[in-house]
Design a protein around this motif. Structure first.
Motif, PDB file in Angstrom:
ATOM      1  N   LEU A 187     -10.742  -6.700   1.597  1.00 23.61           N
ATOM      2  CA  LEU A 187     -10.381  -5.239   1.745  1.00 23.61           C
ATOM      3  C   LEU A 187     -10.072  -4.751   3.257  1.00 23.61           C
ATOM      4  O   LEU A 187      -9.259  -4.327   3.491  1.00 23.61           O
ATOM      5  CB  LEU A 187     -11.310  -4.284   1.013  1.00 23.61           C
ATOM      6  CG  LEU A 187     -11.485  -4.227  -0.466  1.00 23.61           C
ATOM      7  CD1 LEU A 187     -12.713  -3.367  -0.883  1.00 23.61           C
ATOM      8  CD2 LEU A 187     -10.226  -3.759  -0.817  1.00 23.61           C
ATOM      9  N   GLY A 235      -6.834  -3.386  -6.678  1.00 26.29           N
ATOM     10  CA  GLY A 235      -7.421  -2.112  -6.347  1.00 26.29           C
ATOM     11  C   GLY A 235      -6.342  -1.450  -5.237  1.00 26.29           C
ATOM     12  O   GLY A 235      -6.032  -0.470  -5.380  1.00 26.29           O
ATOM     13  N   ALA A 275      -7.567  -2.041   3.555  1.00 24.52           N
ATOM     14  CA  ALA A 275      -7.854  -1.272   2.456  1.00 24.52           C
ATOM     15  C   ALA A 275      -9.322  -0.966   2.498  1.00 24.52           C
ATOM     16  O   ALA A 275      -9.729  -0.570   1.766  1.00 24.52           O
ATOM     17  CB  ALA A 275      -7.435  -1.766   1.217  1.00 24.52           C
ATOM     18  N   ILE A 289     -13.828   1.057  -6.188  1.00 30.07           N
ATOM     19  CA  ILE A 289     -13.866  -0.060  -6.757  1.00 30.07           C
ATOM     20  C   ILE A 289     -15.219  -0.335  -7.072  1.00 30.07           C
ATOM     21  O   ILE A 289     -16.252  -0.201  -6.331  1.00 30.07           O
ATOM     22  CB  ILE A 289     -13.568  -1.274  -5.893  1.00 30.07           C
ATOM     23  CG1 ILE A 289     -11.845  -1.203  -5.577  1.00 30.07           C
ATOM     24  CG2 ILE A 289     -13.893  -2.600  -6.866  1.00 30.07           C
ATOM     25  CD1 ILE A 289     -11.452  -2.389  -4.842  1.00 30.07           C
ATOM     26  N   ARG A 297       0.960  -1.323   0.101  1.00 31.00           N
ATOM     27  CA  ARG A 297      -0.101  -0.045  -0.101  1.00 31.00           C
ATOM     28  C   ARG A 297       0.622   1.179   0.114  1.00 31.00           C
ATOM     29  O   ARG A 297       0.703   2.388  -0.730  1.00 31.00           O
ATOM     30  CB  ARG A 297      -0.913   0.048   1.200  1.00 31.00           C
ATOM     31  CG  ARG A 297      -2.203  -0.754   1.091  1.00 31.00           C
ATOM     32  CD  ARG A 297      -3.377   0.119   1.556  1.00 31.00           C
ATOM     33  NE  ARG A 297      -4.119   0.664   0.581  1.00 31.00           N
ATOM     34  CZ  ARG A 297      -5.307   1.489   0.945  1.00 31.00           C
ATOM     35  NH1 ARG A 297      -5.786   1.665   1.974  1.00 31.00           N
ATOM     36  NH2 ARG A 297      -5.964   2.052   0.122  1.00 31.00           N
ATOM     37  N   ASP A 320     -10.871   1.911   3.207  1.00 32.90           N
ATOM     38  CA  ASP A 320     -11.250   3.048   2.845  1.00 32.90           C
ATOM     39  C   ASP A 320     -11.483   3.123   1.718  1.00 32.90           C
ATOM     40  O   ASP A 320     -12.022   4.290   1.297  1.00 32.90           O
ATOM     41  CB  ASP A 320      -9.905   3.921   3.130  1.00 32.90           C
ATOM     42  CG  ASP A 320      -8.536   3.524   2.518  1.00 32.90           C
ATOM     43  OD1 ASP A 320      -8.230   2.415   2.891  1.00 32.90           O
ATOM     44  OD2 ASP A 320      -7.892   4.270   2.268  1.00 32.90           O
ATOM     45  N   ILE A 321     -11.237   2.326   0.839  1.00 34.58           N
ATOM     46  CA  ILE A 321     -11.652   2.163  -0.728  1.00 34.58           C
ATOM     47  C   ILE A 321     -13.069   2.071  -0.976  1.00 34.58           C
ATOM     48  O   ILE A 321     -13.892   1.649  -0.302  1.00 34.58           O
ATOM     49  CB  ILE A 321     -10.900   1.089  -1.474  1.00 34.58           C
ATOM     50  CG1 ILE A 321      -9.386   1.279  -1.476  1.00 34.58           C
ATOM     51  CG2 ILE A 321     -11.361   1.385  -2.927  1.00 34.58           C
ATOM     52  CD1 ILE A 321      -8.920   0.105  -2.047  1.00 34.58           C
ATOM     53  N   VAL A 334     -15.928  10.859  -3.003  1.00 33.55           N
ATOM     54  CA  VAL A 334     -14.576  10.785  -2.964  1.00 33.55           C
ATOM     55  C   VAL A 334     -13.884  12.066  -2.354  1.00 33.55           C
ATOM     56  O   VAL A 334     -14.222  13.117  -3.189  1.00 33.55           O
ATOM     57  CB  VAL A 334     -13.934  10.221  -4.288  1.00 33.55           C
ATOM     58  CG1 VAL A 334     -12.269  10.552  -4.337  1.00 33.55           C
ATOM     59  CG2 VAL A 334     -14.428   8.920  -4.960  1.00 33.55           C
ATOM     60  N   ASP A 383      -3.676   1.687  -6.381  1.00 33.25           N
ATOM     61  CA  ASP A 383      -4.215   2.791  -5.227  1.00 33.25           C
ATOM     62  C   ASP A 383      -5.475   3.439  -5.770  1.00 33.25           C
ATOM     63  O   ASP A 383      -5.579   4.841  -5.860  1.00 33.25           O
ATOM     64  CB  ASP A 383      -3.035   3.798  -5.188  1.00 33.25           C
ATOM     65  CG  ASP A 383      -3.184   4.686  -4.062  1.00 33.25           C
ATOM     66  OD1 ASP A 383      -3.869   4.355  -3.159  1.00 33.25           O
ATOM     67  OD2 ASP A 383      -2.655   5.790  -3.885  1.00 33.25           O
ATOM     68  N   VAL A 384      -6.470   2.652  -6.093  1.00 33.39           N
ATOM     69  CA  VAL A 384      -7.781   3.589  -6.686  1.00 33.39           C
ATOM     70  C   VAL A 384      -8.359   4.115  -5.313  1.00 33.39           C
ATOM     71  O   VAL A 384      -8.624   3.641  -4.348  1.00 33.39           O
ATOM     72  CB  VAL A 384      -8.636   2.499  -7.198  1.00 33.39           C
ATOM     73  CG1 VAL A 384      -8.034   2.126  -8.457  1.00 33.39           C
ATOM     74  CG2 VAL A 384      -9.059   1.064  -6.417  1.00 33.39           C
ATOM     75  N   ASP A 385      -9.435   5.071  -5.870  1.00 32.45           N
ATOM     76  CA  ASP A 385     -10.443   5.737  -4.761  1.00 32.45           C
ATOM     77  C   ASP A 385     -11.523   4.932  -4.734  1.00 32.45           C
ATOM     78  O   ASP A 385     -12.359   4.627  -3.651  1.00 32.45           O
ATOM     79  CB  ASP A 385     -10.663   7.091  -5.274  1.00 32.45           C
ATOM     80  CG  ASP A 385      -9.472   7.944  -5.318  1.00 32.45           C
ATOM     81  OD1 ASP A 385      -8.892   8.326  -4.561  1.00 32.45           O
ATOM     82  OD2 ASP A 385      -9.192   8.148  -6.641  1.00 32.45           O
TER      83      ASP A 385
END
Lengths: 313, 132
Positions: B80, B52, B85, B60, A13, B87-88, B130, B56-58
């Motif tokens: 996730l 994802g 992760a 999915i 990350r 927070d996505i 976002v 580093d996507v905002d």
């Protein structure tokens, strides 16, 4: 923990985050890049370029799998075009690489060009350094599908592969002057299709015409990437080129040119910022622009005047 | 104006091959100035989550028309969370019966968009959710 520390201890990350920062606000990434820099210089950087649909992503996928069989780690940067109108992009190179998505020895990152015209993303260079520092043995950089003159890849890759396919007609003729000149290795992909032999032959004939004394003659290698044919031989070609770079001292030369260009780019950007701050503080630029518009002064004298305080004796 | 493009992963989990909706959404998000990572058909939850993270996507966005949403969507949410992760932002679309939606939302899917949804609705939802 900083992002750089995270990257050095294998945090995916953190790696992904830092590449995002490099893309969006490069100045903010500097402290982490500084920490990572001493850990770079180990990865072999392989560029892959060629026309759209010539199989670049599939080739990268197969080469990466072959390297994984040899227990090497692989970073991949795949660049696709950004819309000049909306700033949006479809980044679709991963479609061919999704078998690798869950492999802990592989990291894949898609990038939009975001206005760069040379076939790459501006942040690609820093992203390579980050992947290098993260311990990747090989870093592949796949450019956008190119036409004639998008040759930025040659400035960041140790070895550049140029892919061609049969059926593009006189494509060879049209791209001869730009992209074909940067190849260290030629790949004729989709070699099971009619016309592949002619493409390879035309390339060999073009190479025969190189009059300049060159120590390295790019091999012309045929592949059928989606069937995995020719992949091991292609990797061998890349490795022979690397060996040549090493033994001939050209690797040092290429990297010297690359770092020089990188340092100069940073200096120029900093210099421009400082000059703008200096001049706008004086209200100077607007004044001379008005004079040029009014034809009281020509642009050349205006520039000379702006540079007056910095003239070197 | 945003100082950066929003990055969205569009993925099709499961085994159905109906990717028209996913492709139309990908195109609409592109035209809204977003960077869309498109991974194609038959993605496992593991592949989606790992992609994802690497990208580093905002957001999915997943599309399912096979009926496997009650299994696959929560699985993605769980993975996730496991990978820190959470927070996505995750959204879903496809043929999804109304009665299934509350459970999916409870699992953490931010929104479910069913057939007939305007692409603008999805775009507005993403832009709204976002952080800048």
């Amino acid at each position: 923990m900083t992002l750089a520390q995270g990257i050095l201890t294998g945090d995916r990350r953190a790696l992904a985050r830092l590449i995002t920062i490099v893309e969006n606000q490069p100045a903010k990434a500097v402290p982490d890049l500084q920490v990572l820099y001493p850990h770079t210089g180990e990865a072999l950087v392989i560029g892959i370029t060629g026309p759209p649909g010539s199989g670049k992503s599939t080739l990268v996928d197969k080469l990466a799998k072959e390297l994984r069989r040899r227990e090497k780690t692989v970073g991949i940067i795949a660049v696709d075009p950004t819309s000049p109108f909306t700033g949006g992009a479809i980044l679709g190179d991963r479609i061919r690489m999704q078998d690798l998505a869950t492999d802990p020895g592989v990291y894949i990152r898609s990038m939009g060009t975001r206005g760069s015209l040379g076939g790459l993303a501006k942040a690609a260079h820093s992203a390579i350094e980050i992947l290098d520092a993260a311990g990747m043995d090989y870093v592949f950089v796949e450019t956008v599908g190119v036409g004639q003159s998008e040759v930025d890849i040659v400035r960041i890759a140790d070895t550049t592969m140029v892919t061609l396919v049969p059926g593009l007609g006189d494509e060879i003729q049209t791209i001869k002057a730009g992209v074909l000149e940067i190849a260290d290795v030629f790949v004729v992909n989709k070699a099971d299709r009619p016309g592949a032999d002619q493409v390879a032959l035309q390339l060999e004939m073009m190479l025969d015409l190189n009059t300049k004394e060159k120590k390295w003659r790019p091999p012309v290698l045929s592949t059928v990437a989606n069937a995995g044919e020719g992949i091991a031989a292609l990797l061998e070609g890349v490795e022979q080129h690397y060996q040549y770079l090493h033994e001939s001292g050209e690797l040092r030369g290429r990297r010297r040119a690359r770092y020089r260009a990188e340092i100069m780019a940073i200096v120029e950007e900093g210099l421009r910022d400082r000059l703008l701050t200096f001049w706008s503080g004086e209200g100077k630029i607007n004044t001379v622009v008005e004079e040029v518009i009014a034809r009281r002064k020509d642009p050349y004298s205006a520039a000379t005047e702006l540079l007056q305080p910095f003239s070197v004796k | 104006m945003r100082e950066r493009p929003i990055r969205v992963l569009i993925a099709k989990p499961g085994l159905d091959g109906h990717d028209r909706g996913a492709k139309i959404m990908a195109r609409a998000l592109r035209d809204a100035g977003m960077e869309v990572i498109y991974t194609g058909l038959r993605q496992t939850p593991e592949q989606i989550v790992e992609t994802g993270i690497q990208e580093d996507v905002d957001v999915i966005g997943m599309s399912i028309l096979s009926g496997a949403h009650t299994h696959l969507f929560p699985k993605v949410m769980q993975l996730l969370k496991d990978k820190e992760a959470g927070d996505i932002l995750v959204i879903g679309g496809g043929i999804i019966p109304d009665e299934d939606i509350p459970a999916l939302k409870k699992a953490g899917i931010a929104a479910i968009f069913t057939p007939g949804t305007l692409t603008e609705t999805v775009i507005d939802f993403i832009k709204d959710r976002v952080p800048r």
